[in-house]
Design an enzyme around this catalytic site. Structure first.
Site, short mmCIF file in Angstrom:
data_model
loop_
_atom_site.label_atom_id
_atom_site.label_comp_id
_atom_site.label_asym_id
_atom_site.label_seq_id
_atom_site.Cartn_x
_atom_site.Cartn_y
_atom_site.Cartn_z
N CYS A 1 -12.37 5.05 3.35
CA CYS A 1 -10.93 5.00 3.19
C CYS A 1 -10.46 3.58 3.46
O CYS A 1 -10.70 3.03 4.53
CB CYS A 1 -10.18 5.96 4.11
SG CYS A 1 -10.30 7.65 3.58
N ARG B 1 -15.14 1.49 -0.28
CA ARG B 1 -14.95 2.30 0.93
C ARG B 1 -14.67 3.76 0.61
O ARG B 1 -14.66 4.60 1.50
CB ARG B 1 -13.77 1.76 1.75
CG ARG B 1 -13.96 0.34 2.24
CD ARG B 1 -12.70 -0.14 2.91
NE ARG B 1 -12.56 0.40 4.24
CZ ARG B 1 -12.84 -0.24 5.37
NH1 ARG B 1 -13.28 -1.47 5.32
NH2 ARG B 1 -12.68 0.33 6.53
N TRP C 1 -11.99 8.44 0.93
CA TRP C 1 -13.26 9.15 1.02
C TRP C 1 -12.93 10.40 1.83
O TRP C 1 -12.64 10.32 3.03
CB TRP C 1 -14.33 8.30 1.70
CG TRP C 1 -15.65 8.98 1.74
CD1 TRP C 1 -16.57 9.04 0.74
CD2 TRP C 1 -16.22 9.71 2.85
NE1 TRP C 1 -17.67 9.77 1.14
CE2 TRP C 1 -17.48 10.20 2.43
CE3 TRP C 1 -15.78 10.02 4.14
CZ2 TRP C 1 -18.30 10.96 3.24
CZ3 TRP C 1 -16.61 10.78 4.95
CH2 TRP C 1 -17.85 11.24 4.50
N ASN D 1 -6.90 6.11 7.76
CA ASN D 1 -8.37 6.05 7.74
C ASN D 1 -8.84 6.60 9.08
O ASN D 1 -8.44 6.09 10.12
CB ASN D 1 -8.83 4.60 7.56
CG ASN D 1 -10.32 4.39 7.82
OD1 ASN D 1 -10.72 3.34 8.26
ND2 ASN D 1 -11.13 5.39 7.57
N GLY D 2 -9.64 7.68 9.04
CA GLY D 2 -10.14 8.27 10.27
C GLY D 2 -10.05 9.78 10.21
O GLY D 2 -9.89 10.37 9.14
N GLU E 1 -36.97 4.54 3.59
CA GLU E 1 -35.89 3.82 2.89
C GLU E 1 -35.98 4.04 1.38
O GLU E 1 -34.96 4.23 0.70
CB GLU E 1 -35.98 2.32 3.25
CG GLU E 1 -35.10 1.38 2.46
CD GLU E 1 -33.61 1.63 2.57
OE1 GLU E 1 -33.20 2.54 3.31
OE2 GLU E 1 -32.84 0.94 1.88
N LYS F 1 -32.98 5.63 -0.81
CA LYS F 1 -32.37 4.94 -1.97
C LYS F 1 -32.39 5.87 -3.18
O LYS F 1 -31.40 5.97 -3.91
CB LYS F 1 -33.14 3.66 -2.33
CG LYS F 1 -32.96 2.46 -1.46
CD LYS F 1 -31.66 1.72 -1.63
CE LYS F 1 -30.62 2.26 -0.71
NZ LYS F 1 -30.63 1.82 0.65
N GLU G 1 -29.82 8.67 -2.80
CA GLU G 1 -28.43 8.19 -2.84
C GLU G 1 -27.92 7.98 -4.25
O GLU G 1 -26.79 8.35 -4.56
CB GLU G 1 -28.31 6.84 -2.11
CG GLU G 1 -28.33 6.91 -0.62
CD GLU G 1 -28.19 5.52 0.00
OE1 GLU G 1 -27.30 5.33 0.82
OE2 GLU G 1 -28.99 4.62 -0.33
N HIS H 1 -50.18 17.54 7.71
CA HIS H 1 -49.62 18.47 8.69
C HIS H 1 -48.47 19.30 8.11
O HIS H 1 -47.68 19.87 8.85
CB HIS H 1 -49.16 17.71 9.94
CG HIS H 1 -50.28 17.01 10.64
ND1 HIS H 1 -51.26 17.69 11.34
CD2 HIS H 1 -50.63 15.71 10.67
CE1 HIS H 1 -52.14 16.82 11.81
NE2 HIS H 1 -51.78 15.61 11.42
N LYS I 1 -18.96 3.34 1.44
CA LYS I 1 -19.53 2.34 2.33
C LYS I 1 -18.66 2.18 3.56
O LYS I 1 -17.52 2.62 3.56
CB LYS I 1 -19.54 1.01 1.57
CG LYS I 1 -20.79 0.22 1.79
CD LYS I 1 -20.90 -0.91 0.84
CE LYS I 1 -22.02 -1.83 1.24
NZ LYS I 1 -23.32 -1.18 1.19
N1 HGA Z 1 -9.28 12.40 7.13
C1 HGA Z 1 -8.60 11.77 6.05
C2 HGA Z 1 -9.04 10.31 5.91
C3 HGA Z 1 -10.48 10.21 5.56
C4 HGA Z 1 -11.16 8.92 5.91
O1 HGA Z 1 -10.69 8.05 6.62
N2 HGA Z 1 -12.38 8.75 5.40
O2 HGA Z 1 -13.13 7.58 5.73
C5 HGA Z 1 -8.79 12.51 4.74
O3 HGA Z 1 -9.68 13.35 4.62
O4 HGA Z 1 -8.04 12.25 3.81
#
Ligand code: HGA
Length: 607
Positions: A2, A27, A74, A98-99, A479, A483, A486, A502, A602
């Protein structure tokens, strides 16, 4: 994850907000949105999916205004839909976040009981309603925010706009990064300095718990206790030039090919070529007194930590614990006095790693960080900053940041060994010589790009792929598998080659390609035995080795990829290249979105 941006400007802001989002799209790209304030109105435009959809929406329905906020998402709470897209708004207030607001459920229940109507499934929307309630009750924006922030648990960077105020925005941070930027008669908020780079180079990094009122005249910053504080204004150093792919098809491809240059750049600041010694930045504690190292990281950086464990133990004879950051704090690790805790993160903002860092700091550990962003939160909270010089990494799958991390960790291993009296001058000089060879060896590995592209079609149809390695090449197997998962969405697992028998050997059949990383050297024969066990069961092997290894064991393989012959110390850096190229070309063959793979983003700023 975000990205948020806010502008209190003297010219129209919508295009500049979108430009800021473009610089932060790595992001998150689940949705994007802007909200401007004009004529006593909040003008909100949002669109699901990539930023291009918001650009189309804004072309259809422009958002006028000299002040605004914007977001690229995100998703953590609620599907990636338009109604869950930020900004979230009421009649009075719009905000981007963001959070994660961890206590959003009880807050939402209480707000609903008070008659508030929600239009999204997000945790974020509760903050919009909480602030709105206060504003509707007659509080000023400042007092409203002051009343709400202590109610929030979890992590947030917020930018808040108010319908009735077209001259100010409020920002706040706890756990997620937020910077203030100063322009000529304009002031900005952003998740990072890169987002604001075309607007200003004059930046203040807000501290934990800070909140800020920005106007055209500047910023007024308050700490958690609402005391007005002064935070330094620094030059951001972030480049304003557009981040371009150049002649490459994808950022990931460009970043893979940048490795010889950026690894050389990184090594230059850790090696003294003439004296043939390793040199670390000045520090005011004695590394010789360190009795234990704890390394904590996530994802690809964790695999760099695994390689470092081999090196620190082998060269410096230092006991090393390594941990995935999201697990670290919760197992209540034993942290002995005199320990060094080392954190590895490309962005320096990774929420899990940052939480682990603070845990170790509170326990009295010496804190070292290997980060690619020297102004990041981790860099600012460390006792010893060990920067990588990879330049901005935009591809979501990390490549050049990884090899630069390995370069720094190899130098650190040698330095610790010297400090502990485990390495003499001649041995140190030999290590320096091996490290100096890395850029050329990376170039030699990259020369196999076309060959790897040609064999990618052998792997692209697979449903499952196994990667095997031994010693310091085992993390490379992990790794390689990461990759491939992803960016190509093929299920892949990395194993220590001796572990195959094993359990995972049960998976082997002619449909599961097995990628074996086996430089010739002391562990080669044992790895080849494991490879033969795979072949004996009909498994199809791709052998990545040097000419000697391929001559000895390449016969009968599905394919071989030849690497230059290198000293075992630098093999993990060199063998990173073929596993990156293989994942890249398989993804291209499958037609997936290499730079913005589904569900990922990211700079992981949520726990
Ligand atoms: N929780 C919020 C913001 C998501 C976020 O910061 N992602 O890195 C949402 O879901 O919109």
């Amino acid at each position: 994850m975000c990205g948020i941006i806010g502008i209190v400007g003297k010219e129209q802001v919508a295009d500049r907000l979108v430009d800021g989002l473009r610089r932060m799209e790595y992001r998150g790209y689940d949705s994007a949105g802007v909200c401007t304030v004009e004529g006593g109105q909040l003008i909100r435009r949002r669109a699901e999916g990539k930023l291009g959809n918001l650009v189309i929406e804004l072309a259809r329905n422009p958002a006028q205004g000299l002040i605004g906020i914007a977001h690229t998402r995100w998703a953590t709470h609620g599907a990636p839909t338009t109604s869950n897209a930020h900004p979230h708004a009421t009649e009075q207030v719009a905000l981007v976040h963001n959070g994660i607001i961890e206590n959003f459920k009880p807050l939402r229940e209480a707000l609903t009981a008070r008659g508030r109507k929600f239009e999204s499934e997000t945790d974020t929307e509760v903050v919009a309603h909480l602030v709105s309630e206060q504003v509707e009750a007659g509080l000023s924006p400042q007092d409203a925010v002051k009343a709400v922030l202590p109610q929030l648990r979890g992590a947030f960077a917020l930018a808040i706009a108010f319908r009735a105020h077209d001259d100010m925005l409020i920002g706040a941070r706890l756990g997620s990064p937020l910077v203030v930027g100063y322009g000529e008669g304009e002031t900005y908020l952003g998740s990072d300095a890169l987002a604001l780079a075309p607007l200003t180079q004059r930046i203040t990094y807000l501290e934990e718990g800070d909140w800020v009122v920005i106007t055209r005249e500047g910023a007024q910053i308050f700490d958690t206790d609402n005391n007005e504080v002064t935070r330094p204004i620094v030059a951001s150093g972030a480049t304003a030039a557009a981040i371009e792919k150049g002649n490459y098809r994808h950022f990931m491809q460009k970043e893979i090919f940048e490795q010889p240059v950026v690894v050389a750049q990184t090594l230059r600041s850790y090696l003294r070529r003439v004296e043939q010694t390793v040199a670390l930045p000045q520090i005011d504690f004695d590394l010789a007194s360190i009795n234990r190292v704890t390394i904590v990281a996530c994802g690809t950086s964790f695999y760099a930590a695994m390689v470092a464990k081999y090196w620190f133990e082998q060269f410096a004879r230092l006991p090393v614990d390594i941990d995935v950051a999201s697990e670290f704090r919760y197992r209540d690790p034993v942290l002995e006095e005199g320990g060094l805790s080392l954190f590895i993160s490309q962005s320096g903002e990774t929420a899990d790693t940052l939480a682990a860092l603070r845990h170790c700091k509170a326990a009295g550990q010496t804190i070292a960080v290997v980060v690619n962003v020297p102004t990041s939160t981790m860099a600012r909270e460390a006792d010893l900053l060990l920067p990588t010089h990879a330049g901005p990494e935009i591809g979501v799958a990390s490549t050049k940041a990884f090899t630069c991390q390995l370069a720094v960790l190899a130098a650190l291993a040698a330095h610790l060994a010297v400090k502990r009296g485990r390495m003499n001058r001649a041995e140190e000089a030999a290590i320096v010589e091996h490290l100096v060879e890395v850029p050329a060896a990376l170039n030699a590995a990259l020369a196999h790009d076309e060959e790897i592209a040609a064999m990618a079609h052998l792997i692209a149809p697979a449903r499952d792929v196994l990667y095997l390695g031994r010693g310091a090449d085992y993390p490379l197997a992990l790794e390689g598998a990461l990759k491939l998962k992803e960016i190509s969405y093929i299920h892949a697992e990395g194993y220590a080659s001796g572990e195959m028998k094993h359990g995972p050997i049960a998976l082997i059949d002619e449909l599961v390609p097995v990628i074996v990383l086996a430089p010739s050297g002391p562990l080669f024969e044992k790895t080849v035995s494991n490879m033969q066990e795979v072949r004996a069961r009909g498994g199809k092997v791709v052998l990545i080795s040097d000419a000697e290894g391929i001559a000895e064991a390449g016969e009968g393989c599905l394919a071989t990829i030849e690497m230059p012959k290198v000293h075992p110390l630098i093999a993990p850096l060199v063998y990173a290249v073929p596993v990156q190229l293989l994942a890249y070309h398989v993804a291209v063959a499958k037609g997936t979105d290499v730079d913005q793979p589904r569900n990922l983003a990211k700079s992981v700023t949520v726990e």
